[in-house]
Design a protein around this motif. Structure first.
Motif, PDB file in Angstrom:
ATOM      1  N   HIS A   1       0.826  -1.203   0.000  1.00 20.89           N
ATOM      2  CA  HIS A   1       0.000   0.000   0.000  1.00 20.89           C
ATOM      3  C   HIS A   1       0.863   1.257   0.000  1.00 20.89           C
ATOM      4  O   HIS A   1       1.985   1.254   0.522  1.00 20.89           O
ATOM      5  CB  HIS A   1      -0.900   0.045   1.241  1.00 20.89           C
ATOM      6  CG  HIS A   1      -1.777  -1.151   1.410  1.00 20.89           C
ATOM      7  ND1 HIS A   1      -3.113  -1.156   1.067  1.00 20.89           N
ATOM      8  CD2 HIS A   1      -1.520  -2.392   1.895  1.00 20.89           C
ATOM      9  CE1 HIS A   1      -3.630  -2.339   1.332  1.00 20.89           C
ATOM     10  NE2 HIS A   1      -2.679  -3.108   1.840  1.00 20.89           N
ATOM     11  N   ILE A   2       0.338   2.324  -0.580  1.00 19.92           N
ATOM     12  CA  ILE A   2       0.838   3.673  -0.345  1.00 19.92           C
ATOM     13  C   ILE A   2      -0.121   4.312   0.651  1.00 19.92           C
ATOM     14  O   ILE A   2      -1.328   4.373   0.407  1.00 19.92           O
ATOM     15  CB  ILE A   2       0.896   4.504  -1.638  1.00 19.92           C
ATOM     16  CG1 ILE A   2       1.926   3.907  -2.605  1.00 19.92           C
ATOM     17  CG2 ILE A   2       1.243   5.951  -1.315  1.00 19.92           C
ATOM     18  CD1 ILE A   2       3.364   3.969  -2.105  1.00 19.92           C
TER      19      ILE A   2
ATOM     20  N   SER B   1      -5.294   5.281   2.107  1.00 17.43           N
ATOM     21  CA  SER B   1      -4.433   4.197   1.639  1.00 17.43           C
ATOM     22  C   SER B   1      -4.838   3.766   0.234  1.00 17.43           C
ATOM     23  O   SER B   1      -6.034   3.689  -0.070  1.00 17.43           O
ATOM     24  CB  SER B   1      -4.538   3.001   2.597  1.00 17.43           C
ATOM     25  OG  SER B   1      -3.716   1.933   2.189  1.00 17.43           O
ATOM     26  N   TYR B   2      -3.823   3.498  -0.600  1.00 15.72           N
ATOM     27  CA  TYR B   2      -4.087   2.954  -1.937  1.00 15.72           C
ATOM     28  C   TYR B   2      -3.423   1.586  -2.041  1.00 15.72           C
ATOM     29  O   TYR B   2      -2.217   1.437  -1.816  1.00 15.72           O
ATOM     30  CB  TYR B   2      -3.548   3.878  -3.021  1.00 15.72           C
ATOM     31  CG  TYR B   2      -3.879   3.388  -4.420  1.00 15.72           C
ATOM     32  CD1 TYR B   2      -5.168   3.504  -4.921  1.00 15.72           C
ATOM     33  CD2 TYR B   2      -2.906   2.776  -5.211  1.00 15.72           C
ATOM     34  CE1 TYR B   2      -5.496   3.031  -6.187  1.00 15.72           C
ATOM     35  CE2 TYR B   2      -3.220   2.304  -6.475  1.00 15.72           C
ATOM     36  CZ  TYR B   2      -4.510   2.430  -6.959  1.00 15.72           C
ATOM     37  OH  TYR B   2      -4.827   1.952  -8.211  1.00 15.72           O
TER      38      TYR B   2
ATOM     39  N   PRO C   1     -12.132  -5.176  -6.084  1.00 17.75           N
ATOM     40  CA  PRO C   1     -11.341  -4.670  -4.963  1.00 17.75           C
ATOM     41  C   PRO C   1     -11.644  -3.215  -4.654  1.00 17.75           C
ATOM     42  O   PRO C   1     -11.968  -2.427  -5.547  1.00 17.75           O
ATOM     43  CB  PRO C   1      -9.897  -4.826  -5.465  1.00 17.75           C
ATOM     44  CG  PRO C   1     -10.014  -4.703  -6.956  1.00 17.75           C
ATOM     45  CD  PRO C   1     -11.316  -5.365  -7.304  1.00 17.75           C
ATOM     46  N   ASN C   2     -11.537  -2.884  -3.411  1.00 12.82           N
ATOM     47  CA  ASN C   2     -11.663  -1.496  -2.980  1.00 12.82           C
ATOM     48  C   ASN C   2     -10.237  -0.976  -2.753  1.00 12.82           C
ATOM     49  O   ASN C   2      -9.711  -1.031  -1.644  1.00 12.82           O
ATOM     50  CB  ASN C   2     -12.487  -1.411  -1.695  1.00 12.82           C
ATOM     51  CG  ASN C   2     -12.811   0.014  -1.317  1.00 12.82           C
ATOM     52  OD1 ASN C   2     -12.678   0.924  -2.130  1.00 12.82           O
ATOM     53  ND2 ASN C   2     -13.233   0.210  -0.082  1.00 12.82           N
ATOM     54  N   ARG C   3      -9.626  -0.453  -3.788  1.00 16.95           N
ATOM     55  CA  ARG C   3      -8.204  -0.139  -3.718  1.00 16.95           C
ATOM     56  C   ARG C   3      -7.917   1.174  -3.001  1.00 16.95           C
ATOM     57  O   ARG C   3      -6.825   1.355  -2.458  1.00 16.95           O
ATOM     58  CB  ARG C   3      -7.604  -0.139  -5.130  1.00 16.95           C
ATOM     59  CG  ARG C   3      -7.761  -1.491  -5.825  1.00 16.95           C
ATOM     60  CD  ARG C   3      -7.126  -1.532  -7.189  1.00 16.95           C
ATOM     61  NE  ARG C   3      -5.670  -1.478  -7.100  1.00 16.95           N
ATOM     62  CZ  ARG C   3      -4.857  -1.526  -8.161  1.00 16.95           C
ATOM     63  NH1 ARG C   3      -5.382  -1.626  -9.381  1.00 16.95           N
ATOM     64  NH2 ARG C   3      -3.557  -1.470  -8.013  1.00 16.95           N
ATOM     65  N   LEU C   4      -8.869   2.080  -2.985  1.00 16.77           N
ATOM     66  CA  LEU C   4      -8.720   3.324  -2.228  1.00 16.77           C
ATOM     67  C   LEU C   4      -9.471   3.158  -0.912  1.00 16.77           C
ATOM     68  O   LEU C   4     -10.685   2.971  -0.907  1.00 16.77           O
ATOM     69  CB  LEU C   4      -9.276   4.502  -3.018  1.00 16.77           C
ATOM     70  CG  LEU C   4      -9.084   5.890  -2.391  1.00 16.77           C
ATOM     71  CD1 LEU C   4      -7.597   6.209  -2.225  1.00 16.77           C
ATOM     72  CD2 LEU C   4      -9.765   6.961  -3.236  1.00 16.77           C
TER      73      LEU C   4
ATOM     74  N   HIS D   1     -11.309   1.362   7.987  1.00 19.32           N
ATOM     75  CA  HIS D   1     -12.748   1.653   7.943  1.00 19.32           C
ATOM     76  C   HIS D   1     -13.380   1.055   6.682  1.00 19.32           C
ATOM     77  O   HIS D   1     -14.535   0.638   6.704  1.00 19.32           O
ATOM     78  CB  HIS D   1     -12.985   3.161   7.986  1.00 19.32           C
ATOM     79  CG  HIS D   1     -14.420   3.552   7.840  1.00 19.32           C
ATOM     80  ND1 HIS D   1     -15.334   3.384   8.864  1.00 19.32           N
ATOM     81  CD2 HIS D   1     -15.108   4.096   6.801  1.00 19.32           C
ATOM     82  CE1 HIS D   1     -16.524   3.806   8.459  1.00 19.32           C
ATOM     83  NE2 HIS D   1     -16.419   4.236   7.223  1.00 19.32           N
ATOM     84  N   SER D   2     -12.613   1.009   5.595  1.00 16.96           N
ATOM     85  CA  SER D   2     -13.122   0.500   4.314  1.00 16.96           C
ATOM     86  C   SER D   2     -12.851  -0.996   4.183  1.00 16.96           C
ATOM     87  O   SER D   2     -11.818  -1.503   4.629  1.00 16.96           O
ATOM     88  CB  SER D   2     -12.447   1.233   3.147  1.00 16.96           C
ATOM     89  OG  SER D   2     -12.595   2.625   3.251  1.00 16.96           O
ATOM     90  N   TYR D   3     -13.780  -1.704   3.552  1.00 12.22           N
ATOM     91  CA  TYR D   3     -13.554  -3.108   3.229  1.00 12.22           C
ATOM     92  C   TYR D   3     -12.501  -3.224   2.120  1.00 12.22           C
ATOM     93  O   TYR D   3     -12.356  -2.326   1.288  1.00 12.22           O
ATOM     94  CB  TYR D   3     -14.846  -3.766   2.743  1.00 12.22           C
ATOM     95  CG  TYR D   3     -15.878  -4.005   3.821  1.00 12.22           C
ATOM     96  CD1 TYR D   3     -15.503  -4.370   5.105  1.00 12.22           C
ATOM     97  CD2 TYR D   3     -17.235  -3.880   3.540  1.00 12.22           C
ATOM     98  CE1 TYR D   3     -16.453  -4.599   6.092  1.00 12.22           C
ATOM     99  CE2 TYR D   3     -18.200  -4.110   4.518  1.00 12.22           C
ATOM    100  CZ  TYR D   3     -17.794  -4.467   5.791  1.00 12.22           C
ATOM    101  OH  TYR D   3     -18.731  -4.696   6.756  1.00 12.22           O
ATOM    102  N   LEU D   4     -11.801  -4.365   2.113  1.00 13.47           N
ATOM    103  CA  LEU D   4     -10.837  -4.623   1.049  1.00 13.47           C
ATOM    104  C   LEU D   4     -11.527  -4.877  -0.293  1.00 13.47           C
ATOM    105  O   LEU D   4     -10.939  -4.673  -1.348  1.00 13.47           O
ATOM    106  CB  LEU D   4      -9.951  -5.821   1.408  1.00 13.47           C
ATOM    107  CG  LEU D   4      -8.996  -5.597   2.589  1.00 13.47           C
ATOM    108  CD1 LEU D   4      -8.281  -6.899   2.936  1.00 13.47           C
ATOM    109  CD2 LEU D   4      -8.009  -4.510   2.268  1.00 13.47           C
TER     110      LEU D   4
END
Length: 250
Positions: free
Chosen positions: A87-88, A119-120, A164-167, A197-200
């Motif tokens: 991740h970045i 995160s990305y 995917p939830n990349r952001l 907080h976000s799903y993958l």
């Protein structure tokens, strides 16, 4: 070590550390069917700290961060897999500093803070073993992630992640110690807890083409316990010159 009063308006420098990372699955049934263990990973990058007012700082990091998990099925003990994700990250910490006197002329600072983490998700890889593989004489395979792909489009050594939830967004909280050196630099050591907080992913499970009994729920959130070290320098040239001019020349 003598601690001089902090005068910096903007501090910048390298930051690195280690982290225990794991995931928390949202689906209760899936969560009950697996055992999740943390894995040791690392992060590295740069950090900046802006003085907002008096002892209040806004700290912003730009990091490369490797996260991951280790999972074992409670139904099929032979099914074990690890996943490492790259991740970045952009953690933002709003912190307040406190000063602690030690003796007559020594002191150190400590702080607490909290803020969001952006995160990305760059990529991922791992390894997997299962009874289906063992029946074919394969003890395990190393794989890489294939984003925006289901299992039918993935190669045998790829894990298809359909949506995917990349952001991603998360929250980080923590505190640390700051040791200021005469001149324009300081060393910070901190501990932070990061909660995603976000799903993958956005619903569909990640699957392999040739392992029918394997699914990995993407309704999961990254979690991390981090220990970091930052070396910060004052960007104000006038302060640097002032520090140099205080050195006696022979």
């Amino acid at each position: 070590m003598t601690i001089s009063p902090a005068k910096s308006q903007l501090l910048i420098g390298p930051r690195a550390g280690v982290q225990y990372t794991w995931v928390r699955y949202s689906d209760a049934d899936y969560r009950d069917s697996v055992s999740v263990s943390p894995v040791l990973n690392y992060f590295a990058g740069i950090t900046t700290a802006f003085r907002v007012k008096n002892r209040f700082f806004l700290e912003i990091d730009l990091l490369y961060s490797r996260m991951g998990k280790e999972v074992e099925s409670k139904i099929d003990p032979s099914l074990k897999y690890t996943m490492y994700t790259d991740h970045i990250q952009l953690p933002i910490l709003y912190r307040v500093d406190f000063k602690k006197e030690v003796g007559k002329d020594k002191a150190f600072k400590w702080y607490i803070g909290a803020g969001p983490t952006l995160s990305y998700w760059l990529s991922g890889h791992g390894s997997v073993s299962s009874v289906e593989l063992l029946e074919r004489g394969i003890y395990g395979i190393d794989y890489k992630l294939k984003f925006d792909s289901d299992y039918s489009e993935a190669a045998p050594d790829e894990l298809g992640v359909p949506d995917p939830n990349r952001l991603q967004l998360g929250l980080n909280v923590g505190g640390g110690l700051v040791f200021e050196f005469p001149g324009v630099s300081s060393l910070a050591v901190d501990v932070r807890f990061e909660m995603g907080h976000s799903y993958l992913g956005k619903g569909d499970a990640a699957e392999f083409r040739d392992i029918v009994l394997f699914t990995d729920s993407m309704e999961s959130k990254n979690m991390a316990l981090k220990i970091g070290v930052s070396y910060l320098m004052d960007t104000r040239i006038s302060e640097r010159k002032k520090g140099k001019s205080s050195i006696k020349r022979r």
